[in-house]
Design a protein around this motif. Structure first.
Motif, PDB file in Angstrom:
ATOM      1  N   GLY A  93       0.828  -1.205   0.000  1.00  0.00           N
ATOM      2  CA  GLY A  93       0.000   0.000   0.000  1.00  0.00           C
ATOM      3  C   GLY A  93       0.854   1.243   0.000  1.00  0.00           C
ATOM      4  O   GLY A  93       1.876   1.316  -0.686  1.00  0.00           O
ATOM      5  N   GLU A  94       0.464   2.210   0.799  1.00  0.00           N
ATOM      6  CA  GLU A  94       1.223   3.449   0.882  1.00  0.00           C
ATOM      7  C   GLU A  94       0.993   4.111   2.233  1.00  0.00           C
ATOM      8  O   GLU A  94      -0.015   3.870   2.905  1.00  0.00           O
ATOM      9  N   ARG A  95       1.967   4.931   2.620  1.00  0.00           N
ATOM     10  CA  ARG A  95       1.862   5.751   3.822  1.00  0.00           C
ATOM     11  C   ARG A  95       2.069   7.199   3.390  1.00  0.00           C
ATOM     12  O   ARG A  95       3.123   7.546   2.860  1.00  0.00           O
ATOM     13  N   ASP A  96       1.051   8.029   3.625  1.00  0.00           N
ATOM     14  CA  ASP A  96       1.065   9.394   3.122  1.00  0.00           C
ATOM     15  C   ASP A  96       1.193  10.389   4.274  1.00  0.00           C
ATOM     16  O   ASP A  96       0.724  10.143   5.388  1.00  0.00           O
ATOM     17  N   GLN A  97       1.799  11.512   3.963  1.00  0.00           N
ATOM     18  CA  GLN A  97       1.886  12.606   4.925  1.00  0.00           C
ATOM     19  C   GLN A  97       1.434  13.885   4.241  1.00  0.00           C
ATOM     20  O   GLN A  97       1.909  14.228   3.156  1.00  0.00           O
ATOM     21  N   ARG A 111      -3.944   0.093   6.945  1.00  0.00           N
ATOM     22  CA  ARG A 111      -4.803   0.036   8.134  1.00  0.00           C
ATOM     23  C   ARG A 111      -6.046   0.904   8.008  1.00  0.00           C
ATOM     24  O   ARG A 111      -6.865   0.938   8.925  1.00  0.00           O
ATOM     25  N   ARG A 112      -6.159   1.607   6.896  1.00  0.00           N
ATOM     26  CA  ARG A 112      -7.295   2.513   6.684  1.00  0.00           C
ATOM     27  C   ARG A 112      -7.424   3.474   7.856  1.00  0.00           C
ATOM     28  O   ARG A 112      -8.501   3.690   8.405  1.00  0.00           O
ATOM     29  N   ARG A 113      -6.302   4.068   8.254  1.00  0.00           N
ATOM     30  CA  ARG A 113      -6.277   4.914   9.435  1.00  0.00           C
ATOM     31  C   ARG A 113      -5.557   6.224   9.133  1.00  0.00           C
ATOM     32  O   ARG A 113      -4.518   6.239   8.481  1.00  0.00           O
ATOM     33  N   VAL A 114      -6.127   7.329   9.619  1.00  0.00           N
ATOM     34  CA  VAL A 114      -5.484   8.627   9.498  1.00  0.00           C
ATOM     35  C   VAL A 114      -5.260   9.186  10.896  1.00  0.00           C
ATOM     36  O   VAL A 114      -6.119   9.103  11.769  1.00  0.00           O
ATOM     37  N   THR A 115      -4.050   9.723  11.101  1.00  0.00           N
ATOM     38  CA  THR A 115      -3.700  10.322  12.384  1.00  0.00           C
ATOM     39  C   THR A 115      -3.495  11.812  12.185  1.00  0.00           C
ATOM     40  O   THR A 115      -2.729  12.233  11.319  1.00  0.00           O
ATOM     41  N   ASP A 116      -4.192  12.601  12.993  1.00  0.00           N
ATOM     42  CA  ASP A 116      -4.174  14.060  12.885  1.00  0.00           C
ATOM     43  C   ASP A 116      -3.345  14.631  14.023  1.00  0.00           C
ATOM     44  O   ASP A 116      -3.611  14.376  15.199  1.00  0.00           O
ATOM     45  N   VAL A 117      -2.293  15.395  13.672  1.00  0.00           N
ATOM     46  CA  VAL A 117      -1.422  16.030  14.663  1.00  0.00           C
ATOM     47  C   VAL A 117      -1.474  17.534  14.445  1.00  0.00           C
ATOM     48  O   VAL A 117      -1.133  18.027  13.357  1.00  0.00           O
ATOM     49  N   ASP A 118      -1.900  18.278  15.457  1.00  0.00           N
ATOM     50  CA  ASP A 118      -2.010  19.734  15.334  1.00  0.00           C
ATOM     51  C   ASP A 118      -0.643  20.396  15.463  1.00  0.00           C
ATOM     52  O   ASP A 118       0.236  19.942  16.197  1.00  0.00           O
ATOM     53  N   GLY A 119      -0.504  21.520  14.758  1.00  0.00           N
ATOM     54  CA  GLY A 119       0.681  22.349  14.901  1.00  0.00           C
ATOM     55  C   GLY A 119       1.912  21.778  14.227  1.00  0.00           C
ATOM     56  O   GLY A 119       1.896  20.706  13.619  1.00  0.00           O
ATOM     57  N   SER A 120       3.005  22.532  14.350  1.00  0.00           N
ATOM     58  CA  SER A 120       4.289  22.137  13.778  1.00  0.00           C
ATOM     59  C   SER A 120       5.317  22.074  14.899  1.00  0.00           C
ATOM     60  O   SER A 120       5.689  23.112  15.465  1.00  0.00           O
ATOM     61  N   PRO A 121       5.791  20.887  15.273  1.00  0.00           N
ATOM     62  CA  PRO A 121       6.710  20.776  16.406  1.00  0.00           C
ATOM     63  C   PRO A 121       8.062  21.395  16.093  1.00  0.00           C
ATOM     64  O   PRO A 121       8.564  21.282  14.965  1.00  0.00           O
ATOM     65  N   PRO A 122       8.698  22.044  17.081  1.00  0.00           N
ATOM     66  CA  PRO A 122      10.025  22.621  16.853  1.00  0.00           C
ATOM     67  C   PRO A 122      11.109  21.568  16.718  1.00  0.00           C
ATOM     68  O   PRO A 122      12.181  21.833  16.179  1.00  0.00           O
ATOM     69  N   VAL A 123      10.823  20.348  17.217  1.00  0.00           N
ATOM     70  CA  VAL A 123      11.780  19.246  17.156  1.00  0.00           C
ATOM     71  C   VAL A 123      11.057  18.020  16.629  1.00  0.00           C
ATOM     72  O   VAL A 123       9.935  17.724  17.033  1.00  0.00           O
ATOM     73  N   ARG A 226     -11.320  12.027   3.230  1.00  0.00           N
ATOM     74  CA  ARG A 226     -11.605  10.870   4.075  1.00  0.00           C
ATOM     75  C   ARG A 226     -12.664   9.975   3.453  1.00  0.00           C
ATOM     76  O   ARG A 226     -13.741  10.434   3.079  1.00  0.00           O
ATOM     77  N   ALA A 227     -12.339   8.673   3.367  1.00  0.00           N
ATOM     78  CA  ALA A 227     -13.312   7.682   2.893  1.00  0.00           C
ATOM     79  C   ALA A 227     -14.203   7.247   4.054  1.00  0.00           C
ATOM     80  O   ALA A 227     -13.839   7.398   5.224  1.00  0.00           O
ATOM     81  N   GLU A 233      -7.771   9.197  14.128  1.00  0.00           N
ATOM     82  CA  GLU A 233      -7.191   9.297  15.459  1.00  0.00           C
ATOM     83  C   GLU A 233      -6.502  10.647  15.586  1.00  0.00           C
ATOM     84  O   GLU A 233      -6.010  11.207  14.599  1.00  0.00           O
ATOM     85  N   ARG A 234      -6.454  11.139  16.800  1.00  0.00           N
ATOM     86  CA  ARG A 234      -5.750  12.393  17.062  1.00  0.00           C
ATOM     87  C   ARG A 234      -4.581  12.124  17.996  1.00  0.00           C
ATOM     88  O   ARG A 234      -4.684  11.321  18.918  1.00  0.00           O
ATOM     89  N   ASP A 235      -3.481  12.796  17.728  1.00  0.00           N
ATOM     90  CA  ASP A 235      -2.282  12.613  18.544  1.00  0.00           C
ATOM     91  C   ASP A 235      -1.652  13.976  18.783  1.00  0.00           C
ATOM     92  O   ASP A 235      -1.702  14.861  17.920  1.00  0.00           O
ATOM     93  N   GLU A 236      -1.065  14.143  19.946  1.00  0.00           N
ATOM     94  CA  GLU A 236      -0.398  15.403  20.258  1.00  0.00           C
ATOM     95  C   GLU A 236       0.970  15.501  19.607  1.00  0.00           C
ATOM     96  O   GLU A 236       1.495  16.595  19.418  1.00  0.00           O
ATOM     97  N   PHE A 237       1.551  14.340  19.258  1.00  0.00           N
ATOM     98  CA  PHE A 237       2.944  14.330  18.830  1.00  0.00           C
ATOM     99  C   PHE A 237       3.132  13.573  17.529  1.00  0.00           C
ATOM    100  O   PHE A 237       2.482  12.548  17.286  1.00  0.00           O
ATOM    101  N   ALA A 238       4.027  14.092  16.705  1.00  0.00           N
ATOM    102  CA  ALA A 238       4.318  13.447  15.433  1.00  0.00           C
ATOM    103  C   ALA A 238       5.249  12.261  15.606  1.00  0.00           C
ATOM    104  O   ALA A 238       5.205  11.313  14.834  1.00  0.00           O
TER     105      ALA A 238
END
Length: 355
Positions: A93-97, A111-123, A226-227, A233-238
């Motif tokens: 398959g593929e993994r996209d960003q 996995r038919r899964r998307v993870t949403d991370v807010d903001g742009s981390p400095p590190v 989104r299909a 899913e939401r995550d705080e960290f990339a």
């Protein structure tokens, strides 16, 4: 007929590469300047990045060891620094960003899964986009001093004749022997980058476009749709580095054995050095650092002011992991092992702060 079509398609890149390259003559200093200024220029295409750093599996590093130790095939659409998409193509398959002004979306097609991370981390850790020729080439050009650059013969890349430049670092403690770079003369967008270490004669990173357009991709290309069967899913960290930077109460010193921290950011995740002699450091409470015989079993053990450390050696990138005074340290950089040990000793001598 299908077999013939596949054979012809596979032969196209070598045939194009064998054609004479008649790129405009560009002085190497001028080419480096336009490469450095190319961040805003759009592009889209298909690229392959072959990396042979040979890193071991690292807890919490995700796909990083594989990314830096194998061939990564990518499709990319880049409208600008805050609007782009890169797909890593795999056999399953593929993994996209996706990047936009609000943050990052990670799409796992298997996995038919998307993870949403807010903001742009400095590190953050290295991501596939960093291995694309435009990103890798621009970073390499940014570190080059005027007396480290020389002209290279032009070549054909993805059907385009482009001028080249060689960067030969002079710092005695770097593991980088040379960087060969070919870029579009008008836009400065790098189309091929080859990084070779001092430890061996062959390159350890080869990144090139096989098909490229320097036009602006449409907004639909960089917009995730989104299909119905997609899990969100939401995550705080990339990644691990951004999590350590957020939660670790530790603050690394501004200097480590003569190397100054890069940038204004302060905290438990920093990079030190300049040019091609760069060391990245993570500091976290010792109890969160894996230990025991099963942790980096093939790494050698070195002793010094830091106590005992696991030492990971690779042609281009060397690393150390150790604990001292209740603090766990992870170091990795494009420096020799002796220089890395000096930086480790400097960190222990300077001491750690709290925030």
């Amino acid at each position: 007929m299908v077999a013939t079509a596949v054979a012809v398609a596979a032969a196209v890149p070598p045939v194009l590469a064998s054609l004479p390259a008649r790129a405009p003559a560009v002085p190497p200093g001028e080419l480096v300047s336009v490469v450095r200024a190319s961040a805003a220029h759009p592009y889209q295409g298909y690229a392959e990045a072959r990396a042979g750093l040979g890193l071991p599996d690292l807890p919490g590093a995700g796909n990083l060891p594989s990314l830096l130790s194998s061939t990564t095939r990518m499709r990319t659409w880049y409208r600008g620094p805050e609007a782009w998409r890169t797909d890593v193509l795999t056999t399953v398959g593929e993994r996209d960003q996706y990047i936009d002004g609000d943050g990052t979306l990670f799409w796992d097609a298997g996995r038919r899964r998307v993870t949403d991370v807010d903001g742009s981390p400095p590190v953050r850790l290295v991501r596939p986009q960093d291995l694309l020729p435009p990103e890798l080439g621009r970073r390499m050009a940014a570190e080059a001093a005027p007396d480290e650059i020389s002209p290279l013969a032009s070549r054909r890349v993805a059907g385009r004749s482009v001028p080249g430049v060689r960067i030969t670092p002079k710092a005695p403690d770097t593991t980088v022997s040379r960087v060969d770079l070919w870029a579009d003369a008008r836009t400065g967008v790098p189309l091929e980058v080859i990084v070779s270490p001092r430890a061996s004669g062959g390159p350890v990173i080869i990144s090139r476009f096989l098909d490229v357009s320097l036009s602006t991709p449409g907004t639909s290309a960089v917009t995730f749709r989104r299909a119905p069967d997609t899990r969100v899913e939401r995550d705080e960290f990339a990644d691990l580095a951004s999590a350590v930077d957020r939660f670790s109460p530790l603050v690394l010193p501004d200097h480590a054995d003569g190397l100054a921290r890069r940038g204004a950011h302060q905290g438990p995740a920093l990079t030190y050095g300049s040019g091609f002699s760069v060391v990245a450091v993570l500091a976290l409470p010792a109890q969160f650092l894996p230990r025991g015989r099963r942790f980096l079993p093939d790494a050698s053990t070195v002793s010094g002011a830091w106590g005992q450390a696991k030492l990971v050696e690779a042609p281009l990138l060397n690393g150390m992991v150790f604990t001292n005074g209740g603090v766990g340290y992870v170091l990795a950089g494009t420096v020799t092992t002796s220089r890395l040990e000096e930086v480790a000793a400097g960190l222990v001598a300077e001491g750690i702060g709290l925030r």
